[in-house]
Design a protein around this motif. Structure first.
Motif, PDB file in Angstrom:
ATOM      1  N   TYR A   1     -18.329 -94.220  11.120  1.00 44.13           N
ATOM      2  CA  TYR A   1     -19.124 -93.906  12.308  1.00 44.13           C
ATOM      3  C   TYR A   1     -20.372 -93.194  11.819  1.00 44.13           C
ATOM      4  CZ  TYR A   1     -21.001 -91.786  16.486  1.00 44.13           C
ATOM      5  OH  TYR A   1     -21.855 -91.425  17.485  1.00 44.13           O
ATOM      6  N   THR A   2     -21.507 -93.789  12.104  1.00 37.39           N
ATOM      7  CA  THR A   2     -22.786 -93.170  11.740  1.00 37.39           C
ATOM      8  C   THR A   2     -23.856 -93.556  12.736  1.00 37.39           C
ATOM      9  OG1 THR A   2     -24.430 -92.903  10.010  1.00 37.39           O
ATOM     10  CG2 THR A   2     -23.401 -95.062  10.138  1.00 37.39           C
ATOM     11  N   THR A   3     -24.792 -92.656  12.930  1.00 39.92           N
ATOM     12  CA  THR A   3     -25.929 -92.988  13.784  1.00 39.92           C
ATOM     13  C   THR A   3     -27.196 -93.035  12.945  1.00 39.92           C
ATOM     14  OG1 THR A   3     -26.198 -90.655  14.251  1.00 39.92           O
ATOM     15  CG2 THR A   3     -24.972 -91.945  15.883  1.00 39.92           C
ATOM     16  N   LYS A   4     -27.011 -92.915  11.630  1.00 40.39           N
ATOM     17  CA  LYS A   4     -28.183 -92.872  10.750  1.00 40.39           C
ATOM     18  C   LYS A   4     -28.407 -94.243  10.145  1.00 40.39           C
ATOM     19  CE  LYS A   4     -26.859 -88.199   9.638  1.00 40.39           C
ATOM     20  NZ  LYS A   4     -26.148 -87.384   8.649  1.00 40.39           N
TER      21      LYS A   4
ATOM     22  N   GLY B   1     -26.995 -94.141   6.866  1.00 43.22           N
ATOM     23  CA  GLY B   1     -25.725 -93.401   6.798  1.00 43.22           C
ATOM     24  C   GLY B   1     -24.571 -94.301   6.396  1.00 43.22           C
ATOM     25  N   VAL B   2     -23.518 -93.682   5.895  1.00 43.05           N
ATOM     26  CA  VAL B   2     -22.314 -94.417   5.507  1.00 43.05           C
ATOM     27  C   VAL B   2     -21.218 -94.165   6.531  1.00 43.05           C
ATOM     28  CG1 VAL B   2     -20.601 -94.726   3.674  1.00 43.05           C
ATOM     29  CG2 VAL B   2     -22.963 -94.188   3.080  1.00 43.05           C
ATOM     30  N   GLY B   3     -21.283 -92.961   7.134  1.00 45.19           N
ATOM     31  CA  GLY B   3     -20.299 -92.621   8.156  1.00 45.19           C
ATOM     32  C   GLY B   3     -18.959 -92.221   7.574  1.00 45.19           C
TER      33      GLY B   3
ATOM     34  N   ASN C   1     -25.596 -82.184   6.948  1.00 47.72           N
ATOM     35  CA  ASN C   1     -25.604 -82.895   8.245  1.00 47.72           C
ATOM     36  C   ASN C   1     -26.433 -82.115   9.258  1.00 47.72           C
ATOM     37  OD1 ASN C   1     -24.186 -85.202   7.775  1.00 47.72           O
ATOM     38  ND2 ASN C   1     -22.198 -84.418   8.466  1.00 47.72           N
TER      39      ASN C   1
ATOM     40  N   ILE D   1     -24.210 -83.332  19.738  1.00 45.58           N
ATOM     41  CA  ILE D   1     -23.402 -84.570  19.753  1.00 45.58           C
ATOM     42  C   ILE D   1     -22.971 -84.849  21.187  1.00 45.58           C
ATOM     43  CG2 ILE D   1     -21.308 -85.667  18.839  1.00 45.58           C
ATOM     44  CD1 ILE D   1     -21.443 -83.484  16.597  1.00 45.58           C
TER      45      ILE D   1
ATOM     46  N   ALA E   1     -29.815 -83.284  10.936  1.00 41.73           N
ATOM     47  CA  ALA E   1     -29.872 -83.420  12.397  1.00 41.73           C
ATOM     48  C   ALA E   1     -31.070 -82.658  12.953  1.00 41.73           C
ATOM     49  CB  ALA E   1     -28.579 -82.892  13.012  1.00 41.73           C
TER      50      ALA E   1
ATOM     51  N   PHE F   1     -19.808 -77.108  13.857  1.00 44.60           N
ATOM     52  CA  PHE F   1     -18.639 -77.633  13.155  1.00 44.60           C
ATOM     53  C   PHE F   1     -17.860 -76.436  12.621  1.00 44.60           C
ATOM     54  CE2 PHE F   1     -18.932 -82.242  12.904  1.00 44.60           C
ATOM     55  CZ  PHE F   1     -20.221 -82.446  13.406  1.00 44.60           C
TER      56      PHE F   1
ATOM     57  N   ASP G   1     -25.934 -75.362  14.393  1.00 49.70           N
ATOM     58  CA  ASP G   1     -27.339 -75.745  14.240  1.00 49.70           C
ATOM     59  C   ASP G   1     -27.999 -75.847  15.598  1.00 49.70           C
ATOM     60  OD1 ASP G   1     -27.274 -78.557  15.315  1.00 49.70           O
ATOM     61  OD2 ASP G   1     -25.803 -78.796  13.687  1.00 49.70           O
TER      62      ASP G   1
ATOM     63  N   VAL H   1     -17.055 -88.806  15.655  1.00 48.63           N
ATOM     64  CA  VAL H   1     -17.855 -88.542  14.443  1.00 48.63           C
ATOM     65  C   VAL H   1     -16.983 -88.414  13.207  1.00 48.63           C
ATOM     66  CG1 VAL H   1     -19.825 -87.464  15.619  1.00 48.63           C
ATOM     67  CG2 VAL H   1     -17.907 -86.035  14.882  1.00 48.63           C
TER      68      VAL H   1
ATOM     69  N   GLY I   1     -18.703 -89.183   5.545  1.00 50.41           N
ATOM     70  CA  GLY I   1     -18.737 -87.752   5.205  1.00 50.41           C
ATOM     71  C   GLY I   1     -17.726 -86.936   5.979  1.00 50.41           C
ATOM     72  N   LEU I   2     -17.821 -86.978   7.306  1.00 48.27           N
ATOM     73  CA  LEU I   2     -16.958 -86.133   8.135  1.00 48.27           C
ATOM     74  C   LEU I   2     -15.504 -86.562   8.021  1.00 48.27           C
ATOM     75  CD1 LEU I   2     -19.184 -85.569  11.273  1.00 48.27           C
ATOM     76  CD2 LEU I   2     -18.523 -83.895   9.544  1.00 48.27           C
TER      77      LEU I   2
HETATM   78  P1  ADP Z   1     -23.314 -89.813   7.900  1.00 52.17           P
HETATM   79  O1  ADP Z   1     -23.938 -88.505   7.633  1.00 52.17           O
HETATM   80  O2  ADP Z   1     -23.375 -90.743   6.748  1.00 52.17           O
HETATM   81  O3  ADP Z   1     -23.773 -90.440   9.166  1.00 52.17           O
HETATM   82  P2  ADP Z   1     -20.970 -88.327   8.643  1.00 52.17           P
HETATM   83  O4  ADP Z   1     -19.550 -88.692   8.772  1.00 52.17           O
HETATM   84  O5  ADP Z   1     -21.271 -87.154   7.816  1.00 52.17           O
HETATM   85  O6  ADP Z   1     -21.757 -89.587   8.091  1.00 52.17           O
HETATM   86  O7  ADP Z   1     -21.548 -88.107  10.089  1.00 52.17           O
HETATM   87  C1  ADP Z   1     -21.237 -88.973  11.090  1.00 52.17           C
HETATM   88  C2  ADP Z   1     -22.158 -88.831  12.257  1.00 52.17           C
HETATM   89  O8  ADP Z   1     -21.890 -87.681  12.949  1.00 52.17           O
HETATM   90  C3  ADP Z   1     -23.617 -88.744  11.906  1.00 52.17           C
HETATM   91  O9  ADP Z   1     -24.204 -90.037  11.709  1.00 52.17           O
HETATM   92  C4  ADP Z   1     -24.192 -88.067  13.142  1.00 52.17           C
HETATM   93  O10 ADP Z   1     -24.415 -88.996  14.188  1.00 52.17           O
HETATM   94  C5  ADP Z   1     -23.046 -87.196  13.579  1.00 52.17           C
HETATM   95  N1  ADP Z   1     -23.294 -85.818  13.144  1.00 52.17           N
HETATM   96  C6  ADP Z   1     -22.756 -85.237  12.077  1.00 52.17           C
HETATM   97  N2  ADP Z   1     -23.183 -83.940  12.005  1.00 52.17           N
HETATM   98  C7  ADP Z   1     -23.999 -83.770  13.067  1.00 52.17           C
HETATM   99  C8  ADP Z   1     -24.748 -82.656  13.563  1.00 52.17           C
HETATM  100  N3  ADP Z   1     -24.739 -81.448  12.941  1.00 52.17           N
HETATM  101  N4  ADP Z   1     -25.481 -82.805  14.700  1.00 52.17           N
HETATM  102  C9  ADP Z   1     -25.487 -83.994  15.341  1.00 52.17           C
HETATM  103  N5  ADP Z   1     -24.811 -85.051  14.917  1.00 52.17           N
HETATM  104  C10 ADP Z   1     -24.059 -84.960  13.810  1.00 52.17           C
END
Ligand code: ADP
Length: 603
Positions: A556-559, A562-564, A505, A543, A509, A593, A538, A551, A566-567
């Motif tokens: 929840y994803t901004t990609k 992305g699947v949203g 991630n 964020i 980012a 994190f 990083d 997040v 992971g976290l």
């Molecule tokens: P994905 O990677 O599929 O989007 P995650 O649950 O891993 O799903 O992440 C969710 C969201 O959290 C990401 O889409 C991103 O917007 C934000 N995010 C995660 N890690 C970071 C990071 N290191 N810096 C900025 N934004 C982050």
């Protein structure tokens, strides 16, 4: 003076040998002159006698000087000759040269008759100094002692077998080192001339003794020097042989470079084959194959050589013996002569083809592993997404149908039906939410394996696996890991999945912004009181503070791709292990994190 019969014989012999000597009167003529009784005849006889004596002295001195001046003179011969001549020229009965030896004198040379001759052999020790005798008196007084008649001398208390005695000291820098003694059995005092003669002989004895001493010292010094030279030569030979053994058995080869950069190999057989000379005037080992493809490293080598600096582990690709290419690693140091003049380089080289090939295979293996890990992660998430999609399709389809029916009822103003339909929509939406929660609960509830895991080791492995993504995105990694292993009871795979997610991630980012440094910082530490803490920082876009909790929400994803999940999954895993995972803004820029886990002993 009465001449000793022996002396006449000896001198006659000596005289006879010297052909160039002035003519002398014969003995009968001298006798005639002596017995004539006239004044002039007496004078003539005296003249002849004195002349004879002078010539005898001359002969004696000549013989002694001749012996002394020999480069290899023998001290004993000199002392014997001096004693003999002194006895003969002074018509004494006995002569002794005795050298001081502690509180006594030891006989070094002896000549003449003595009743006690058997006693006075060479090396015989005379009586102690305090017991009288002519030798002791000379030694104590430090000057010549002449006793015309020992019986008439009040100081002379000893009973000896001689009557007249003369002792002269052997003086070295004012110190008496020995005594030259002449004695006569009957009373017959020595003349001044005779005393003078014995004094001269004593001086010559000292010169001879001194010369011998110096010569011996010189010989000793030269022997020592010779021995040192021999030892040094032997040492050099040994070290040369040692070097040759090393050179012959070493897998490395040795080379030398002249001041003109002409190259010579010292080991006869080597990977290049034999009889090789590479000019590197243009910094080009003749056999190098990478001069054109890697000019920069050759330029650096050349500038190191030109500035006479040593160089280490320079690796190049070269054509070896049997036309098979190989990698060569070489190191060298400059050589200067005693005047500080540059004389070239000396060094070693070795064939590192096997090592370089192994390194390359390892590097590609690592890339493949990293890619595999990435695929694995995507696949896991993909599968999860698919299962979620499958399960939520049904309630979402219901939502859609119910919403459409509600719209129809709205058109027909049947608000009661609309309300019922919307209630169904809410129920279906809740069901969809429940499904997601159930899946998360499933992850939470599945009891994780509990292994003893060193978090530092786990982190390092993940970094290694993520290396290709890190390199592709131009990210630099810094780790601050505790020196001691950081032990937790955990499911190794799951914990590594968390770390891997956080790292990827962060890398993604940072990869999304053009400007600024891309720095990834991973830190592990003991977290008071009973836990450990891992932080992944990083320098990416960071964020929005309002979304720091969001997040972790599922989906929840901004990609764009992305699947949203992971976290969300990461948090489930950490919480299932009794820890906590949260996000924050990094100090300067980017996000951090962090998660905690209980220590191995506390979980
Ligand atoms: P994905 O990677 O599929 O989007 P995650 O649950 O891993 O799903 O992440 C969710 C969201 O959290 C990401 O889409 C991103 O917007 C934000 N995010 C995660 N890690 C970071 C990071 N290191 N810096 C900025 N934004 C982050």
């Amino acid at each position: 003076m009465r001449r000793h019969p022996n002396a006449s014989r000896k001198l006659a012999k000596t005289r006879g040998r010297k052909a160039e000597r002035p003519r002398r009167c014969d003995a009968s003529k001298s006798a005639r002159l002596r017995s004539s009784g006239t004044t002039s005849e007496t004078e003539l006889a005296r003249y002849i006698r004195e002349r004879d004596e002078a010539q005898d002295e001359q002969a004696a001195t000549a013989e002694i000087l001749k012996i002394i001046s020999r480069s290899t003179f023998d001290l004993q011969t000199v002392l014997d000759t001096l004693t003999k001549w002194a006895v003969q020229l002074c018509a004494a009965d006995r002569g002794i040269i005795a050298m001081q030896d502690g509180d006594r004198h030891r006989v070094r040379a002896i000549y003449g008759h003595s009743q006690k001759a058997w006693q006075y052999g060479l090396g015989y020790l005379l009586t102690p100094l305090d017991r009288g005798g002519v030798t002791s008196r000379v030694a104590l007084e430090g000057k010549a002692v002449h006793i015309p008649d020992v019986l008439a001398d009040p100081k002379y208390t000893r009973i000896d077998n001689y009557r007249t005695a003369l002792g002269v000291p052997l003086l070295r820098e004012g110190t008496t080192i020995g005594v030259f003694t002449l004695v006569r059995n009957k009373v017959n005092p020595f003349t001044d001339k005779q005393i003078e003669l014995v004094t001269t002989f004593a001086d010559q004895a000292v010169i001879a003794i001194e010369n011998t001493r110096l010569l011996n010292e010189l010989r000793k010094a030269s022997d020592e020097l010779e021995m040192q030279v021999q030892e040094r030569t032997a040492e050099l030979r040994r070290s040369e042989a040692k070097f040759r053994d090393y050179a012959e058995t070493a897998s490395d080869w040795f080379w030398e470079l002249g001041a003109d950069y002409k190259f010579t190999l010292l080991t006869e057989e080597n990977a290049f084959g034999s009889n090789l000379a590479h000019p590197i005037g243009t910094v080009c080992w003749e056999h190098a194959l990478d001069v054109e493809t890697e000019p920069e490293k050759w330029r650096l080598l050349r500038s190191a050589l030109d500035s006479r600096k040593p160089f280490r582990d320079f690796v190049y690709y070269a054509m070896g013996a049997n036309d098979s290419p190989m990698y060569v690693k070489t190191s060298g140091k400059p050589v200067f002569d005693v005047n500080g003049e540059f004389r070239g380089y000396r060094g070693t080289g070795s064939d590192v083809t096997a090592v370089v090939r192994a390194q390359r295979v390892e590097a590609s293996l690592r890339t493949v592993q990293a890619e595999l890990a990435h695929v694995g992660r995507v696949t896991t998430l993909g599968q999860l997404a698919a299962s979620i999609a499958h399960e939520v399709t049904q309630p979402i389809g219901s939502v859609r149908n119910n919403a459409r029916a509600a719209l129809n009822f709205l058109d027909r103003q049947n608000l009661g039906e609309v309300k019922a339909m919307l209630e169904c929509v809410v129920a279906d939406a809740d069901r969809a939410g429940d499904i997601v929660h159930r899946i998360r609960d499933h992850i939470k509830k599945a009891p994780p394996r509990k292994d003893r895991v060193d978090l530092n080791e786990a982190v390092n492995e993940v970094i290694l696996l993520a290396r290709s993504a890190i390199t592709e995105n131009g990210v630099s990694v810094q780790t601050f890991l505790t020196e001691e292993p950081l032990l937790v009871q955990a499911d190794r795979v799951q914990v590594q999945q968390v770390v891997s997610n956080l790292i990827l991630n962060a890398v993604e980012a940072m990869g999304s912004v053009e400007e600024g440094p891309r720095e990834l910082l991973i830190k592990t530490e003991q977290h008071q009181p009973n836990g450990v803490l891992v932080a992944v920082r990083d320098s990416g876009p960071g964020i929005d503070p309002e979304h720091l909790e969001r997040v972790f929400d599922a989906f929840y994803t901004t990609k764009s791709n992305g699947v949203g999940m992971g976290l969300s999954i990461c948090r489930s895993i950490i919480e299932a292990h009794g820890g906590r995972l949260w996000a924050d803004a990094n100090e300067a820029r980017g996000a951090v994190f962090q998660f905690t886990l209980p220590n191995a002993e506390n979980s």
